[in-house]
Design an enzyme around this catalytic site. Sequence first.
Site, PDB file in Angstrom:
ATOM      1  CB  THR A 262      -0.975   0.011   1.194  1.00 53.54           C
ATOM      2  OG1 THR A 262      -0.231   0.084   2.427  1.00 53.54           O
ATOM      3  CG2 THR A 262      -1.854  -1.236   1.199  1.00 53.54           C
TER       4      THR A 262
ATOM      5  CG  LEU B 228      -6.074   4.774  -1.530  1.00 53.01           C
ATOM      6  CD1 LEU B 228      -6.806   5.702  -0.569  1.00 53.01           C
ATOM      7  CD2 LEU B 228      -6.472   5.095  -2.965  1.00 53.01           C
ATOM      8  CG  HIS B 229      -3.224   2.016   4.078  1.00 52.39           C
ATOM      9  ND1 HIS B 229      -1.877   1.705   3.977  1.00 52.39           N
ATOM     10  CD2 HIS B 229      -3.287   3.151   4.818  1.00 52.39           C
ATOM     11  CE1 HIS B 229      -1.169   2.609   4.623  1.00 52.39           C
ATOM     12  NE2 HIS B 229      -1.988   3.502   5.146  1.00 52.39           N
ATOM     13  CG  ASP B 230      -8.547   0.032   4.259  1.00 51.99           C
ATOM     14  OD1 ASP B 230      -9.165   0.651   5.138  1.00 51.99           O
ATOM     15  OD2 ASP B 230      -7.569  -0.711   4.503  1.00 51.99           O
TER      16      ASP B 230
END
Length: 311
Positions: free
Chosen positions: A195, A241-243
């Site tokens: 990420t 921007l992880h999710d």
Amino acid sequence: MSESSLIIDCDPGVDDGVALLLAFASPELDILGVTTVAGNVSAALTARNARVIRHIARRPDVPVLAGCQRPLVRPPVEAGHFHGETGLGDLSLDPVADDGECRHAVDFLVSTLMERPAGTIDVVVTGPFTNLAMAMVREPEIIARVRRVVVMGGARREGGNITASAEYNIFADPHAAQIVFGSGAAIVVHGLDATHQVRATEARIAAIEALDGASARACATLLRFSRRIEAEQVRGLDAPLHDPCPIAWLLAPELFETVPCEIQVETASPLTLGHTAVEFRLADPAAATIHWVTAADGQGVFDLITERLAT
Ligand code: RIB
Ligand code: CA
């Protein structure tokens, strides 16, 4: 196009919100339900926030089911400093009607996976793994029945983001993570190694801001908030921007590279609680059920988000 019937388990959460907006705008995804969990903010707020994003995306067809109120063992630890008091940054939250949904997330995970044909349902987890771990303990049969578990969590090369050695989703409920990683289910893991290659640059946010539509506007607002907080609290880097990464992987796996691995989680040491020991040295890599994402095409992920929110 990659088709998927899935349940999204999350703790909205600014980046969970972006992940939900991407998923809601992607017709290949048959979203059977959104389950929520205590994490970034309280269980009540993560459930409310999932309903807010569902309302913005005009997806009343997707049930939202609230889940566990706290981690399995350790006390709750929130991340309001990264997500704001509401959990959705400075997004204006229009009140959403109570939809009367009272099924528990864990019951929904178990019943859906038991009632649908084995091998047909994916589970995405973008918050602490509490709900899925509870479901696996409650009905171990779901482990063999789930198609793929695609999670955001952990870190190997990148180190931690909540402590020096732990990523937040694992740190928030290390015991749940140990249960899930030790289950034998087929798991694809988007840790910080992946990420941190997907960052909200000014140009990428501007491309989304140029779009019309409530979902695009909400996404841009969430990304702007992340960018500001990252600049204030980290070192001025573009916000990772992880999710959305697990959702993007389901839609366009070619944007990512993975390596077979085994993962153990530190559940005892106060110094390294929540650390993920990601082992690539396997006697039989072909037998591995867990795959660690080592590379992500950041521009490709943002192009996908922009393309979906433009429709
Ligand atoms: O470490 C990043 C993860 O922690 C993301 O899921 C974010 O929403 C927070 O929950
Ligand atoms: Ca999250």
